[in-house]
Motif scaffolding. Structure first.
Motif, PDB file in Angstrom:
ATOM      1  N   VAL A  62       0.830  -1.201   0.000  1.00 31.20           N
ATOM      2  CA  VAL A  62       0.000   0.000   0.000  1.00 31.20           C
ATOM      3  C   VAL A  62       0.865   1.251   0.000  1.00 31.20           C
ATOM      4  O   VAL A  62       0.643   2.187  -0.782  1.00 31.20           O
ATOM      5  CB  VAL A  62      -0.956  -0.008   1.218  1.00 31.20           C
ATOM      6  CG1 VAL A  62      -1.553   1.377   1.442  1.00 31.20           C
ATOM      7  CG2 VAL A  62      -2.056  -1.018   1.010  1.00 31.20           C
ATOM      8  N   VAL A  66       1.008   4.216  -2.864  1.00 28.85           N
ATOM      9  CA  VAL A  66       0.775   5.611  -2.491  1.00 28.85           C
ATOM     10  C   VAL A  66       1.981   6.473  -2.855  1.00 28.85           C
ATOM     11  O   VAL A  66       1.831   7.583  -3.382  1.00 28.85           O
ATOM     12  CB  VAL A  66       0.452   5.710  -0.981  1.00 28.85           C
ATOM     13  CG1 VAL A  66       0.487   7.160  -0.510  1.00 28.85           C
ATOM     14  CG2 VAL A  66      -0.912   5.102  -0.692  1.00 28.85           C
ATOM     15  N   LEU A 392      -6.604   4.355  -2.940  1.00 25.36           N
ATOM     16  CA  LEU A 392      -5.186   4.656  -2.762  1.00 25.36           C
ATOM     17  C   LEU A 392      -4.841   6.027  -3.345  1.00 25.36           C
ATOM     18  O   LEU A 392      -4.009   6.755  -2.788  1.00 25.36           O
ATOM     19  CB  LEU A 392      -4.340   3.560  -3.418  1.00 25.36           C
ATOM     20  CG  LEU A 392      -4.411   2.194  -2.713  1.00 25.36           C
ATOM     21  CD1 LEU A 392      -3.860   1.100  -3.608  1.00 25.36           C
ATOM     22  CD2 LEU A 392      -3.663   2.240  -1.389  1.00 25.36           C
TER      23      LEU A 392
END
Length: 465
Positions: A62, A66, A392
């Motif tokens: 993640v 990002v 995201l």
């Protein structure tokens, strides 16, 4: 500007292992760490056991996506920008684009909702650590809108021919939070099928947006603003259950028309705009209009008594420039107007309430930003992978806004493209000495003071409570 050397005297080689192109990711991702992004993903996103190991180290994946979006990635392949030069020295657990694509395709609907929970908590942490929403303790605006994103792959799940003839789209829904002195941040997002009605799920979505605003520190007066597709009893009931006000465009149904025609001519107030604004129907620039209100208009009279709502109906009217006025020997006899009503319980005076409602258009800036960055593509054929990609992007957008709020007033209101150009896309050379890394950045970088302040702030020891 001209080249300082002849073409034959210049050469290039991709051979330096100590360079990084986006040194601004160092302080930006440090801010994400301080706000607990990795911890929140580990606590909330349960992908253990997913196919091909996609659930392993979800926090690293993640944060990698990002970071790539913060640097401008708009596809899965673009995430390979995180593996150039000395990036693996500065950041740990940098994953390949193929691994990140597998991770996204492992998402289900429930796991996409878990990612929404991370986004909400992360926004609250960003607001607590940075001046992201100044003045939110007094007044904040929550704007709800939807957009259609054109897609091309024939196998994309959920892509349908909807509002635009011959164009297949997905239909994201989003809400933003802003204050009178701040740029908007993203409260909640939802990915929907291309044919989904604008108002589908709107009451629940509005309630979640208002709850997210409260978690982000919006403890004062909150006003939810929306266009006419969200004018329904469910959305207004959600506002009242959450202790918020509403300001929603109504459109021109027969009841609204009768109410407008009952307004006496003497009650219209002149309003002049400091700068001309485009008319929402014709695109013509207008610099003045007239405003009036009905203090007690009852909406949804076809519903049962408990679902009817009585509040203010505020109407703005402008001359219809597309239709020539009826004229006689003494000039104009019957001016032709176009009316733009909205239903609100905003306690502000009439003209202020009208200005604040018109500012709802600020959400369009966020939509334009999305389509010029990470949502330029919805990169997967899997619906839930694209839903995760949307969430995201919202995290990356808010992270950049928070980073821009730290250096000073200029970057607090800068666009995300400007934030990337000034604070992220700065090259650096890595030097090692006594187990420490030093980033050597270009001399006379125009925004070095803002960058240095951001770097110093996020690397300073955390304040003790």
């Amino acid at each position: 500007m001209q080249s300082s050397h002849a073409a034959s005297a210049v050469s290039a080689a991709f051979d330096d292992q100590n360079l990084i192109a986006d040194a601004g990711l160092v302080p930006v991702m440090r801010l994400a760490e301080r706000c607990g992004l990795s911890r929140l993903v580990s606590e909330k996103v349960m992908l253990t056991g997913a196919a091909n190991g996609a659930g392993a180290a979800a926090d690293a994946k993640v944060t990698g996506i990002v970071a790539g979006m913060a640097a401008g990635a708009d596809s899965i392949d673009d995430l390979d920008m995180l593996r150039h030069g000395a990036m693996p020295t500065v950041f740990r657990e940098v994953r390949a684009p193929s691994t990140l694509g597998t991770f996204l395709r492992a998402f289900t609907h429930g796991q996409a909702l878990q990612l929404h929970a991370v986004h909400r908590r992360f926004l609250g942490e960003l607001a607590a650590h940075t001046p992201l929403l100044p003045g939110s303790g007094e007044k904040a605006f929550i704007d709800v809108d939807s957009t259609h994103k054109r897609v091309y792959g024939r196998t994309k799940q959920g892509a349908e021919y909807g509002r635009f003839k011959g164009i297949r789209t997905l239909h994201p829904l989003l809400s933003t939070i802003c204050t009178p002195t701040s740029r908007p941040v993203i409260a909640t997002v939802r990915m929907r099928r291309g044919k989904a009605a604008d108002s589908r799920g709107a009451p629940k979505f509005a309630a979640e947006a208002l709850a997210t605003a409260a978690e982000a520190g919006c403890t004062g007066l909150r006003v939810l603003r929306a266009d006419s597709q969200f004018y329904n009893a469910g959305v207004i009931a959600a506002c009242r259950r959450n202790g918020a006000h509403f300001s929603i465009t109504t459109g021109m149904n027969p009841s609204i028309k009768r109410a407008i025609h009952s307004i006496p001519d003497t009650t219209w107030q002149q309003i002049t705009y400091p700068t001309a604004v485009p008319d929402p129907e014709t695109g013509e620039l207008i610099s003045d209009a007239e405003v009036a209100e009905i203090p007690a208009y009852t909406a949804f009279t076809g519903r049962k008594k408990s679902e009817q709502v009585t509040a203010r109906l505020i109407v703005r009217r402008v001359r219809d420039l597309a239709k020539p006025p009826t004229t006689g020997e003494q000039g104009e006899l019957f001016p032709i107007w176009r009316y733009h009503p909205f239903f609100t319980d905003n306690p502000a005076p009439t003209l202020q309430a009208e200005r604040e409602h018109r500012h709802h258009a600020v959400v369009e800036q966020v939509i334009a930003d999305s389509k010029a960055s990470a949502l330029a593509h919805l990169p997967s054929a899997h619906f839930h992978a694209n839903a995760a990609w949307l969430t995201l992007w919202a995290m990356a957008y808010n992270l950049l806004r928070a980073a821009g709020a730290l250096p000073g007033a200029f970057h607090a209101k800068a666009t995300t493209a400007t934030l990337r150009a000034h604070l992220v896309h700065v090259p650096a050379r890595i030097a090692r000495s006594a187990r420490r890394l030093t980033l050597h950045l270009p001399q006379r970088w125009p925004w070095q003071d803002a960058w240095a302040q951001l770097f110093a702030t996020v690397h300073a020891p955390p304040e003790t409570p």
